[in-house]
Design a protein around this motif. Structure first.
Motif, PDB file in Angstrom:
ATOM      1  N   GLY A 286       0.799  -1.221   0.000  1.00  0.00           N
ATOM      2  CA  GLY A 286       0.000   0.000   0.000  1.00  0.00           C
ATOM      3  C   GLY A 286       0.830   1.268   0.000  1.00  0.00           C
ATOM      4  N   LEU A 287       0.231   2.324   0.503  1.00  0.00           N
ATOM      5  CA  LEU A 287       0.851   3.648   0.462  1.00  0.00           C
ATOM      6  C   LEU A 287       1.279   4.155   1.836  1.00  0.00           C
ATOM      7  N   GLU A 288       1.298   3.272   2.827  1.00  0.00           N
ATOM      8  CA  GLU A 288       1.783   3.694   4.141  1.00  0.00           C
ATOM      9  C   GLU A 288       3.277   4.023   4.041  1.00  0.00           C
ATOM     10  N   SER A 289       3.827   4.584   5.082  1.00  0.00           N
ATOM     11  CA  SER A 289       5.267   4.818   5.150  1.00  0.00           C
ATOM     12  C   SER A 289       5.992   3.496   4.947  1.00  0.00           C
ATOM     13  N   ILE A 290       6.998   3.500   4.088  1.00  0.00           N
ATOM     14  CA  ILE A 290       7.718   2.267   3.785  1.00  0.00           C
ATOM     15  C   ILE A 290       8.343   1.677   5.042  1.00  0.00           C
ATOM     16  N   SER A 291       8.818   2.519   5.946  1.00  0.00           N
ATOM     17  CA  SER A 291       9.437   2.006   7.171  1.00  0.00           C
ATOM     18  C   SER A 291       8.421   1.281   8.046  1.00  0.00           C
ATOM     19  N   ASP A 292       7.182   1.756   8.049  1.00  0.00           N
ATOM     20  CA  ASP A 292       6.148   1.101   8.851  1.00  0.00           C
ATOM     21  C   ASP A 292       5.732  -0.230   8.247  1.00  0.00           C
ATOM     22  N   ILE A 293       5.663  -0.290   6.911  1.00  0.00           N
ATOM     23  CA  ILE A 293       5.327  -1.555   6.249  1.00  0.00           C
ATOM     24  C   ILE A 293       6.385  -2.607   6.562  1.00  0.00           C
ATOM     25  N   ILE A 294       7.631  -2.235   6.355  1.00  0.00           N
ATOM     26  CA  ILE A 294       8.730  -3.177   6.588  1.00  0.00           C
ATOM     27  C   ILE A 294       8.793  -3.603   8.044  1.00  0.00           C
ATOM     28  N   GLN A 295       8.591  -2.658   8.950  1.00  0.00           N
ATOM     29  CA  GLN A 295       8.646  -2.981  10.379  1.00  0.00           C
ATOM     30  C   GLN A 295       7.583  -4.011  10.752  1.00  0.00           C
ATOM     31  N   ASP A 296       6.361  -3.834  10.213  1.00  0.00           N
ATOM     32  CA  ASP A 296       5.284  -4.768  10.542  1.00  0.00           C
ATOM     33  C   ASP A 296       5.570  -6.160   9.986  1.00  0.00           C
TER      34      ASP A 296
END
Length: 389
Positions: free
Chosen positions: A372-382
């Motif tokens: 999706g379009l969330e912050s890339i750092s948040d996607i990867i962290q999850d």
């Protein structure tokens, strides 16, 4: 007006303004339209006049949406549907007769596979599948009764890439109709008509809407083929609603900028997962490790937003990963602003027999991630924390 660049066409293709001179196209929520007199009504129903009669046939909002996609795909005409599967079914039903034969890539959406194997045989329409890794076998499957060559590229859910130019050449050589499902790529990334496709189908529910709000489908391509699909559809009724068409038309105005960000995020996630100790395999079209990387770079502008990953440990490790997800969504949809994680074997392709799943690369541990379009750092962290639970 002459054809403009993609982004301009998406924004500036619109209906003529009404007497109110609105800047944004209004919503035409009406089932029917009135006529000036008996002759106007007669001429409209016999199609001597081109005008809106009934919203099952056409509607201003639907017309605007179709015109935008027609321009985006460099097509001649199009028709919009209530869903992507309505578009696929109606296209085949309108163009095929009893006794006809389809040659299709084996890797297709689960519901499309069900049409080919459960419902079309009732009408004596046969389908033969070719292996996407061995496209040379296509010609050996063609019969005198073969009418359509069909494929998705990228495929669902394995994001395999099929050489569209090769398919176009085969279809032309054998006088077949080439139909391509371009849902994963969108017309911003890829235009199959440029490679020889006669028709292009989309589930507009996915990236075209891009925000998980409405259902829709569309087919665009050669005008004489779309005419047959239109005549079939105005009598069978799988029409798109004016409201959904209005939403989708507005969504197309931001398609380019959204897809750019989706793809930027997806490539970064794919690169991260490719080096993760808990992942055994990552497939993303613009990773050099993808088996059809060269073909993808030839026919696609960007790699799309879908990643297929194999988690070490099989089905149990996959379930553990899904249950540990915190931010990302567990859903069967894709192409949303929200990152979505799906287990195809138990959801979107669960109706396929196990051997059919394996034949198209759907292993028990395969996970499809729609970035999706969330912050890339948040996607990867999850994703990372879920893999390391």
């Amino acid at each position: 007006m002459d054809k403009k660049n993609f982004e301009t066409d998406a924004i500036r293709t619109q209906l003529e303004r009404s007497q109110f001179q609105e800047h944004s196209t209004p919503l035409y929520v009406t089932s029917g339209f009135v006529f000036e007199d008996a002759e106007d009504m007669r001429a409209s129903f016999t199609e001597e006049k081109s005008r809106n009669i009934y919203s099952r046939f056409s509607n201003p909002n639907i017309t605007e949406f179709v015109e935008k996609v027609v321009k985006m795909e460099s097509a001649e005409d199009g028709y919009a549907f209530a869903t992507g599967m309505a578009a696929i079914f109606s296209t085949f039903a309108a163009l095929l007769n009893s006794g006809d034969h389809i040659v299709s890539a084996r890797s297709v959406f689960g519901s499309t596979h069900t049409l080919f194997t459960k419902y079309f045989p009732k009408w004596n329409i046969e389908t033969s599948y070719f292996d996407i890794n061995n496209p040379k076998e296509i010609e050996s499957l063609i019969k005198p009764s073969t009418k359509i060559l069909y494929a998705e590229s990228p495929t669902n859910p394995g994001v395999d890439i099929i050489d569209l130019e090769l398919l176009g050449n085969i279809a032309k050589k054998h006088n077949l109709l080439l139909i391509i499902d371009n849902c994963f790529a969108t017309p911003y990334i890829q235009q199959p008509i440029k490679f020889g496709a006669d028709l292009v189908v989309h589930s507009a529910t996915k990236l075209m809407d891009g925000q998980g709000r409405v259902l829709g489908g569309i087919v665009v391509g050669k005008a004489e083929l779309v005419r047959e699909i239109y005549l079939f559809s105005r009598n069978t009724g799988p029409s798109l609603s004016p409201f959904n068409a209005w939403v989708l038309s507005k969504s197309l105005e931001t398609l380019a900028v959204r897809v750019e960000k989706h793809c930027e995020n997806a490539l970064k996630v794919a690169e991260f997962l490719e080096n993760h100790s808990k992942i055994s395999n990552v497939k993303y079209p613009f990773l050099p490790s993808h088996p059809q990387y060269i073909t993808a770079k030839k026919q696609m502008k960007l790699g799309g937003n879908i990643i297929a990953v194999e988690i070490k440990g099989g089905i149990e490790a996959g379930k553990k990963f899904l249950n540990a997800i915190k931010m990302c969504s567990l859903s069967a949809n894709l192409g949303d602003t929200k990152t979505i994680v799906t287990h195809p074997a138990s959801t979107t392709h669960s109706k396929l027999a196990v051997e059919d799943q394996l034949a198209v690369g759907i292993t028990p541990g395969l996970v499809r991630i729609s970035i999706g379009l969330e912050s890339i750092s948040d996607i990867i962290q999850d994703l990372d924390q879920a893999l390391n639970v």
